[in-house]
Design an enzyme around this catalytic site. Structure first.
Site, PDB file in Angstrom:
ATOM      1  N   THR A 141      35.886  33.896  37.510  1.00 55.29           N
ATOM      2  CA  THR A 141      37.060  33.119  37.889  1.00 55.29           C
ATOM      3  C   THR A 141      36.699  32.011  38.880  1.00 55.29           C
ATOM      4  O   THR A 141      35.689  32.118  39.587  1.00 55.29           O
ATOM      5  CB  THR A 141      38.105  34.064  38.529  1.00 55.29           C
ATOM      6  OG1 THR A 141      39.095  33.297  39.212  1.00 55.29           O
ATOM      7  CG2 THR A 141      37.461  34.998  39.561  1.00 55.29           C
ATOM      8  N   ASP A 142      37.550  30.990  38.962  1.00 64.73           N
ATOM      9  CA  ASP A 142      37.344  29.943  39.977  1.00 64.73           C
ATOM     10  C   ASP A 142      37.736  30.439  41.372  1.00 64.73           C
ATOM     11  O   ASP A 142      37.462  29.773  42.372  1.00 64.73           O
ATOM     12  CB  ASP A 142      38.119  28.670  39.618  1.00 64.73           C
ATOM     13  CG  ASP A 142      39.633  28.859  39.571  1.00 64.73           C
ATOM     14  OD1 ASP A 142      40.115  30.006  39.653  1.00 64.73           O
ATOM     15  OD2 ASP A 142      40.353  27.841  39.454  1.00 64.73           O
ATOM     16  N   GLU A 143      38.385  31.607  41.439  1.00 64.74           N
ATOM     17  CA  GLU A 143      38.846  32.093  42.753  1.00 64.74           C
ATOM     18  C   GLU A 143      37.670  32.441  43.675  1.00 64.74           C
ATOM     19  O   GLU A 143      37.837  32.556  44.878  1.00 64.74           O
ATOM     20  CB  GLU A 143      39.783  33.291  42.584  1.00 64.74           C
ATOM     21  CG  GLU A 143      40.986  32.933  41.735  1.00 64.74           C
ATOM     22  CD  GLU A 143      42.162  33.889  41.884  1.00 64.74           C
ATOM     23  OE1 GLU A 143      42.274  34.556  42.906  1.00 64.74           O
ATOM     24  OE2 GLU A 143      42.957  33.943  40.934  1.00 64.74           O
ATOM     25  N   TYR A 166      40.322  40.765  45.332  1.00 68.65           N
ATOM     26  CA  TYR A 166      40.025  40.462  43.921  1.00 68.65           C
ATOM     27  C   TYR A 166      38.876  39.466  43.821  1.00 68.65           C
ATOM     28  O   TYR A 166      37.862  39.721  43.164  1.00 68.65           O
ATOM     29  CB  TYR A 166      41.272  39.898  43.208  1.00 68.65           C
ATOM     30  CG  TYR A 166      40.963  39.224  41.886  1.00 68.65           C
ATOM     31  CD1 TYR A 166      40.444  39.944  40.809  1.00 68.65           C
ATOM     32  CD2 TYR A 166      41.151  37.846  41.720  1.00 68.65           C
ATOM     33  CE1 TYR A 166      40.132  39.323  39.607  1.00 68.65           C
ATOM     34  CE2 TYR A 166      40.844  37.215  40.516  1.00 68.65           C
ATOM     35  CZ  TYR A 166      40.340  37.953  39.460  1.00 68.65           C
ATOM     36  OH  TYR A 166      40.029  37.343  38.269  1.00 68.65           O
ATOM     37  N   LYS A 170      35.003  39.852  42.353  1.00 68.39           N
ATOM     38  CA  LYS A 170      34.457  39.025  41.264  1.00 68.39           C
ATOM     39  C   LYS A 170      33.217  38.272  41.742  1.00 68.39           C
ATOM     40  O   LYS A 170      32.226  38.159  41.014  1.00 68.39           O
ATOM     41  CB  LYS A 170      35.517  38.027  40.753  1.00 68.39           C
ATOM     42  CG  LYS A 170      36.694  38.648  40.027  1.00 68.39           C
ATOM     43  CD  LYS A 170      36.322  39.384  38.756  1.00 68.39           C
ATOM     44  CE  LYS A 170      35.855  38.469  37.648  1.00 68.39           C
ATOM     45  NZ  LYS A 170      35.633  39.259  36.385  1.00 68.39           N
TER      46      LYS A 170
HETATM   47  N1  NAD Z   1      43.810  35.724  33.716  1.00 72.38           N
HETATM   48  C1  NAD Z   1      43.233  34.662  34.276  1.00 72.38           C
HETATM   49  O1  NAD Z   1      43.906  33.657  34.557  1.00 72.38           O
HETATM   50  C2  NAD Z   1      41.744  34.643  34.514  1.00 72.38           C
HETATM   51  C3  NAD Z   1      41.143  33.456  34.925  1.00 72.38           C
HETATM   52  C4  NAD Z   1      39.759  33.418  35.097  1.00 72.38           C
HETATM   53  C5  NAD Z   1      39.006  34.552  34.877  1.00 72.38           C
HETATM   54  N2  NAD Z   1      39.608  35.723  34.510  1.00 72.38           N
HETATM   55  C6  NAD Z   1      38.744  36.892  34.260  1.00 72.38           C
HETATM   56  O2  NAD Z   1      38.844  37.160  32.866  1.00 72.38           O
HETATM   57  C7  NAD Z   1      38.726  38.556  32.635  1.00 72.38           C
HETATM   58  C8  NAD Z   1      39.910  39.062  31.836  1.00 72.38           C
HETATM   59  O3  NAD Z   1      41.106  38.756  32.545  1.00 72.38           O
HETATM   60  P1  NAD Z   1      42.535  39.144  31.944  1.00 72.38           P
HETATM   61  O4  NAD Z   1      43.528  38.238  32.563  1.00 72.38           O
HETATM   62  O5  NAD Z   1      42.443  39.236  30.471  1.00 72.38           O
HETATM   63  O6  NAD Z   1      42.704  40.605  32.556  1.00 72.38           O
HETATM   64  P2  NAD Z   1      43.686  41.790  32.111  1.00 72.38           P
HETATM   65  O7  NAD Z   1      44.037  42.493  33.375  1.00 72.38           O
HETATM   66  O8  NAD Z   1      44.774  41.282  31.229  1.00 72.38           O
HETATM   67  O9  NAD Z   1      42.754  42.730  31.211  1.00 72.38           O
HETATM   68  C9  NAD Z   1      41.730  43.497  31.744  1.00 72.38           C
HETATM   69  C10 NAD Z   1      41.336  44.536  30.700  1.00 72.38           C
HETATM   70  O10 NAD Z   1      40.233  45.295  31.232  1.00 72.38           O
HETATM   71  C11 NAD Z   1      40.480  46.672  30.988  1.00 72.38           C
HETATM   72  N3  NAD Z   1      39.784  47.437  32.043  1.00 72.38           N
HETATM   73  C12 NAD Z   1      40.093  47.488  33.364  1.00 72.38           C
HETATM   74  N4  NAD Z   1      39.252  48.316  34.002  1.00 72.38           N
HETATM   75  C13 NAD Z   1      38.371  48.775  33.082  1.00 72.38           C
HETATM   76  C14 NAD Z   1      37.245  49.653  33.126  1.00 72.38           C
HETATM   77  N5  NAD Z   1      36.869  50.225  34.274  1.00 72.38           N
HETATM   78  N6  NAD Z   1      36.574  49.911  31.986  1.00 72.38           N
HETATM   79  C15 NAD Z   1      36.948  49.341  30.806  1.00 72.38           C
HETATM   80  N7  NAD Z   1      38.019  48.512  30.700  1.00 72.38           N
HETATM   81  C16 NAD Z   1      38.711  48.235  31.823  1.00 72.38           C
HETATM   82  C17 NAD Z   1      41.982  46.826  31.040  1.00 72.38           C
HETATM   83  O11 NAD Z   1      42.421  47.997  30.370  1.00 72.38           O
HETATM   84  C18 NAD Z   1      42.439  45.536  30.370  1.00 72.38           C
HETATM   85  O12 NAD Z   1      42.544  45.700  28.968  1.00 72.38           O
HETATM   86  C19 NAD Z   1      38.603  39.230  34.023  1.00 72.38           C
HETATM   87  O13 NAD Z   1      37.241  39.446  34.271  1.00 72.38           O
HETATM   88  C20 NAD Z   1      39.167  38.166  34.963  1.00 72.38           C
HETATM   89  O14 NAD Z   1      38.579  38.274  36.244  1.00 72.38           O
HETATM   90  C21 NAD Z   1      40.966  35.783  34.320  1.00 72.38           C
END
Ligand code: NAD
Length: 341
Positions: A141-143, A166, A170
């Site tokens: 993430t950019d965070e 968080y 990350k």
């Molecule tokens: N949503 C955003 O805007 C955003 C932006 C940049 C980066 N990200 C990164 O992208 C990735 C996905 O984000 P998202 O928004 O889809 O998240 P989300 O919370 O919607 O999904 C996370 C998934 O991971 C699974 N999970 C959690 N803990 C687990 C574990 N211990 N073992 C196996 N599975 C597990 C959950 O069941 C879920 O299906 C993350 O790494 C997040 O940091 C998200």
């Protein structure tokens, strides 16, 4: 025809992972995907309904912290790549319960990359036969860069300065992945993306909350004065960026992904209300915007994030297809369908 490659995708029942798997399997007919997901409250199997009859897709319920399980999966499927989405992802939850963020995001990432290393490499900088091109792609993430003032953009060279549990978890996972490149010569790549929006995002996040509260005529909560700015990216554009970095990115490099769509929360909530007023007017004839309610700000709330994605654009040919106004319309229509059915 050559034997299909198998890729391990973690967290594929979540928002971005599920959009990615559908995109990826549609694009590559000769790659098999194993989706390992713990199905926490954020995982939703119906996000993958499109893949019900797809022979190239396998779901495994499990935890990325479970070394034995990950070992077994590597033995069974002989993965040639990992794309690692699984994480605890909601900043508010990390403030209330940081433990789960450290376990999954830090320990889980370590566990996963360490098992991959043992299966793919026989010594530092020496891959086992047939494993030379195997790649570990870490989704971040950019965070991790902290907060910006009124001006400036995050580049890949911006120093890390995470402010929430968080983003700190990350950032830690990014450093673990980085160290496996520098110490062991592993073929890793990391993408750091701005805020995503689009279909299949969990109800707890900002945009689904605005739409859901508006439709149920409840107060729409907006933190502080609503002036916090994020760089919003439509999820499918993120998926395209991940695919390019996974296939063509240079080992050890990081790539920022962001849509040049900086909007503050006030703009977002007013835009969504304006669109809803047009397509689903309220019975009382008022605007959905009348429901906006300012609530006490989140502690440590970063003011502004904005991404310079020129490395991904210039080196790998990425370009976002949607701007915020086109992407939000698609998103609202998807949620109208979800909340009405
Ligand atoms: N949503 C955003 O805007 C955003 C932006 C940049 C980066 N990200 C990164 O992208 C990735 C996905 O984000 P998202 O928004 O889809 O998240 P989300 O919370 O919607 O999904 C996370 C998934 O991971 C699974 N999970 C959690 N803990 C687990 C574990 N211990 N073992 C196996 N599975 C597990 C959950 O069941 C879920 O299906 C993350 O790494 C997040 O940091 C998200």
């Amino acid at each position: 025809m050559s034997k299909p490659k198998s890729i391990l995708i973690t967290g594929g029942a979540g928002f971005i992972g599920s959009n990615f798997i559908v995109y990826f399997l549609e694009k590559y007919k000769n790659i098999k995907v194993v989706n390992l997901d713990k199905l926490t409250y954020a995982g939703e199997l119906s996000n993958l309904n499109e893949l019900e009859n797809n022979d190239n897709y396998t779901f495994v319920k499990g935890d990325i912290c479970d070394t034995e399980l990950i070992n077994e999966l590597f033995k069974t499927y002989n993965f040639s790549g990992v794309i690692h989405f699984a994480a605890e992802s909601h900043v508010d939850n990390s403030i209330k319960n940081p433990d789960a963020f450290i376990k999954t995001n830090v320990n889980g990432t370590f566990n996963l990359i360490d098992v991959a290393k043992k299966h793919w490499m026989e010594a530092p900088f020496k891959y086992k036969d047939g494993c030379k091109n195997n790649r570990f792609h870490h989704i971040s993430t950019d965070e991790v860069y902290g907060t910006l003032g009124e001006t400036g953009l995050f580049t890949e060279d911006t120093p890390y300065a995470p402010n929430s549990p968080y983003s700190a978890s990350k950032a830690s996972s990014d450093f673990i992945v980085r160290s496996y490149f520098h110490t062991y010569g592993m073929n890793v790549v990391t993408t750091n993306c701005s805020n995503n929006y689009g279909p299949k995002q969990h109800d707890e996040k900002l945009i689904p909350t605005i739409i859901r509260k508006a439709l149920s005529k409840e107060p729409i909560p907006i933190y502080g004065d609503g002036k916090n700015i994020r760089d919003w990216l439509y999820v499918e554009d993120h998926c395209k960026g991940i695919d390019l970095a996974f296939q063509n990115g240079l080992a050890g490099e990081t790539y920022n992904v962001g849509g040049k769509n900086e909007r503050d929360n006030l703009y977002i909530v007013h835009k969504i209300c304006e669109i809803l007023d047009g397509i689903k007017p309220r019975d009382c004839k008022g605007s959905y915007a009348d429901l906006i309610a300012f609530v006490k700000d989140r502690p440590g709330h970063d003011f502004r994030y904005a991404i310079d994605a020129s490395k991904l654009e210039n080196e790998l040919g990425w370009k976002a297809s949607e701007n915020f106004e086109s992407g939000i319309l698609k998103t609202i229509n998807w949620y109208l369908n979800k909340y009405n059915s």
